[in-house]
Design an enzyme around this catalytic site. Structure first.
Site, PDB file in Angstrom:
ATOM      1  N   SER A 112      15.173   7.553  -1.481  1.00 37.18           N
ATOM      2  CA  SER A 112      16.119   6.568  -2.032  1.00 37.18           C
ATOM      3  C   SER A 112      17.520   6.739  -1.451  1.00 37.18           C
ATOM      4  O   SER A 112      17.983   7.860  -1.232  1.00 37.18           O
ATOM      5  CB  SER A 112      16.190   6.747  -3.557  1.00 37.18           C
ATOM      6  OG  SER A 112      17.337   6.115  -4.071  1.00 37.18           O
ATOM      7  N   TYR A 135      20.129   0.263   0.962  1.00 34.51           N
ATOM      8  CA  TYR A 135      20.897  -0.865   0.436  1.00 34.51           C
ATOM      9  C   TYR A 135      21.868  -1.269   1.541  1.00 34.51           C
ATOM     10  O   TYR A 135      22.369  -0.407   2.267  1.00 34.51           O
ATOM     11  CB  TYR A 135      21.676  -0.452  -0.815  1.00 34.51           C
ATOM     12  CG  TYR A 135      20.806  -0.228  -2.036  1.00 34.51           C
ATOM     13  CD1 TYR A 135      20.077  -1.275  -2.596  1.00 34.51           C
ATOM     14  CD2 TYR A 135      20.718   1.024  -2.638  1.00 34.51           C
ATOM     15  CE1 TYR A 135      19.283  -1.079  -3.722  1.00 34.51           C
ATOM     16  CE2 TYR A 135      19.920   1.229  -3.768  1.00 34.51           C
ATOM     17  CZ  TYR A 135      19.209   0.169  -4.295  1.00 34.51           C
ATOM     18  OH  TYR A 135      18.420   0.363  -5.400  1.00 34.51           O
ATOM     19  N   THR A 161      15.875  -2.696   0.183  1.00 36.53           N
ATOM     20  CA  THR A 161      15.716  -3.228  -1.176  1.00 36.53           C
ATOM     21  C   THR A 161      16.543  -4.504  -1.297  1.00 36.53           C
ATOM     22  O   THR A 161      17.756  -4.496  -1.080  1.00 36.53           O
ATOM     23  CB  THR A 161      16.151  -2.170  -2.202  1.00 36.53           C
ATOM     24  OG1 THR A 161      15.295  -1.038  -2.031  1.00 36.53           O
ATOM     25  CG2 THR A 161      16.027  -2.690  -3.629  1.00 36.53           C
ATOM     26  N   LYS A 237      11.617  -4.687   0.136  1.00 36.59           N
ATOM     27  CA  LYS A 237      11.171  -4.300  -1.215  1.00 36.59           C
ATOM     28  C   LYS A 237      11.874  -5.159  -2.259  1.00 36.59           C
ATOM     29  O   LYS A 237      13.104  -5.254  -2.257  1.00 36.59           O
ATOM     30  CB  LYS A 237      11.503  -2.823  -1.453  1.00 36.59           C
ATOM     31  CG  LYS A 237      11.247  -2.350  -2.869  1.00 36.59           C
ATOM     32  CD  LYS A 237      11.399  -0.848  -2.977  1.00 36.59           C
ATOM     33  CE  LYS A 237      11.067  -0.353  -4.368  1.00 36.59           C
ATOM     34  NZ  LYS A 237      12.143  -0.584  -5.339  1.00 36.59           N
ATOM     35  N   HIS A 261      11.444  -3.903  -9.209  1.00 33.96           N
ATOM     36  CA  HIS A 261      12.348  -2.758  -9.329  1.00 33.96           C
ATOM     37  C   HIS A 261      12.066  -1.978 -10.622  1.00 33.96           C
ATOM     38  O   HIS A 261      12.985  -1.494 -11.290  1.00 33.96           O
ATOM     39  CB  HIS A 261      13.800  -3.235  -9.297  1.00 33.96           C
ATOM     40  CG  HIS A 261      14.770  -2.271  -8.686  1.00 33.96           C
ATOM     41  ND1 HIS A 261      15.467  -2.536  -7.530  1.00 33.96           N
ATOM     42  CD2 HIS A 261      15.184  -1.034  -9.073  1.00 33.96           C
ATOM     43  CE1 HIS A 261      16.276  -1.523  -7.251  1.00 33.96           C
ATOM     44  NE2 HIS A 261      16.123  -0.591  -8.186  1.00 33.96           N
TER      45      HIS A 261
END
Ligand code: FMN
Length: 362
Positions: A112, A135, A161, A237, A261
């Protein structure tokens, strides 16, 4: 932690109960929670329970194989580790423990952007197969820099994402004024930036990260830009709709993850398993389709595969395993789910995953 066999968790739900005993309230609420009224959070699990399996009998299932290939890499099971934030809230070894378990289990960990260990440290500490979850930052040089770091560190795919232009409102975190303890930072951005964010008054460091750093104006053109500068396969995603899944194909994605999510962004969107079939149909095998959200049983994995997913990702149960007993706890979670998949295959009459067809569910 030493537990006798009779005390060990026997299903994924029991891991949550044990994890809760090892977590402070703020961290437990952060890991568990969903957005607003948590309608979608409940739906993600309940929707799987409503789907029924219709097994074939008198099939030779004496040899079963649940290995699967995802973006060209062979995994021992159709289950990957979803990107989740702040693993050091769950266990001192944090993301490194999770990566060790992924390596031992023979699967992929999606690292992440909100990790409490740097991508360098995770890559150096294990030989796990890692994807990097990104991100997109307002600062495109920072974005480019992070992508290049991921590439040079050997991360095997870039997982962007796309369902989080802003952070969903998780009300428990608002009530708890959730923020990272002073000894932890978001380790993917530089130290000073991380400290500034943590120090920002009157807000959680996570909200500050989202509002100050991330770009709310991103569009499909930014995916084209990343495609043009990134040498890794790209996974999008957070796809909810068939039309967006077709756009993902048109914009050069190599895979998509059908995901809400973990119900932490927009409440009252459908359960992910209900979003999957029209998306799988629209993609028509042009790229790989993965899904996450609400997977708690081996039968859930089989249902997702029969409705068009190539593999699934697991979010919260990994965190429960980590909080329960570090890398060994994550291993136990993966092993338990793998065994459940194996039993489900035997009882469904499907010795290999290529035999999973959509007439297996009603
Ligand atoms: C505590 C927590 C943190 C998460 N952090 C991220 C993240 O940093 N990036 C991301 O793309 N998704 C994040 N997610 C979403 C997960 O990747 C995944 O979509 C979701 O957890 C799957 O649902 P499940 O928890 O029911 O398995 C997070 C989810 C949770 C529960």
């Amino acid at each position: 932690m030493k537990l006798s066999p009779s005390e060990l968790p026997i299903n994924l739900e029991e891991f949550e109960l044990l994890a809760a005993q090892n977590l402070d309230k703020q961290s437990y609420d952060y890991f568990r929670g969903g957005a607003n009224d948590e309608v979608t959070l409940r739906a993600n699990v309940a929707a799987f329970q409503k789907i029924q399996l219709l097994p074939n009998v008198l099939v030779d299932v004496s040899k079963r194989d649940q290995s699967v290939t995802v973006l060209g890499e062979k995994l021992t099971m159709p289950i990957l580790i979803a990107p989740t934030a702040f693993h050091r809230l769950a266990s001192p070894e944090g993301e490194i423990a999770t990566a060790k378990a992924a390596s031992k289990a023979g699967t992929i960990m999606v690292f992440s952007s909100l990790s409490t260990t740097s991508p360098e440290d995770v890559a150096a500490a294990t030989d796990a197969s890692l994807w990097f979850q990104l991100y997109i930052y307002r600062d495109r040089e920072l974005t480019r820099d992070i992508i290049q770091r991921a590439e040079s560190l050997g991360y095997k795919a870039l997982c962007i994402t796309v369902d989080a232009p802003l952070l969903g409102r998780r009300e428990k975190d608002v009530r708890n004024q959730f923020s990272l303890p002073p000894d932890l930072t978001i380790a993917t951005v530089g130290d000073q930036l991380a400290k500034d964010m943590a120090a920002a008054a009157g807000n959680s460091s996570l909200n500050v990260y989202f509002e100050n750093l991330l770009d709310q104006s991103i569009t499909w053109e930014d995916i084209d830009w990343i495609r043009s500068i990134c040498h890794l396969p790209i996974v999008l995603k957070g796809i909810h709709r068939a039309d967006d899944s077709k756009r993902a194909v048109d914009h050069g994605a190599d895979a998509i993850i059908v995901s809400n999510h973990g119900a932490r962004q927009l409440d009252t969107v459908p359960a992910t398993i209900d979003m999957l079939p029209p998306i799988a149909e629209a993609v028509d095998n042009k790229i790989e389709v993965l899904m996450d959200g609400g997977i708690r049983r081996g039968t859930d994995v089989i249902k997702a595969l029969s409705l068009g997913a190539r593999a699934v990702l697991l979010g919260r149960p990994i965190l429960w395993g980590l909080a329960f007993n570090g890398a060994d706890g994550v291993m136990l979670v993966l092993d338990l789910l793998k065994k459940e998949v194996d039993l489900s295959m035997a009882l469904c009459g499907i010795p290999t995953l290529s035999k999973v067809k959509n007439d297996l569910v009603i």
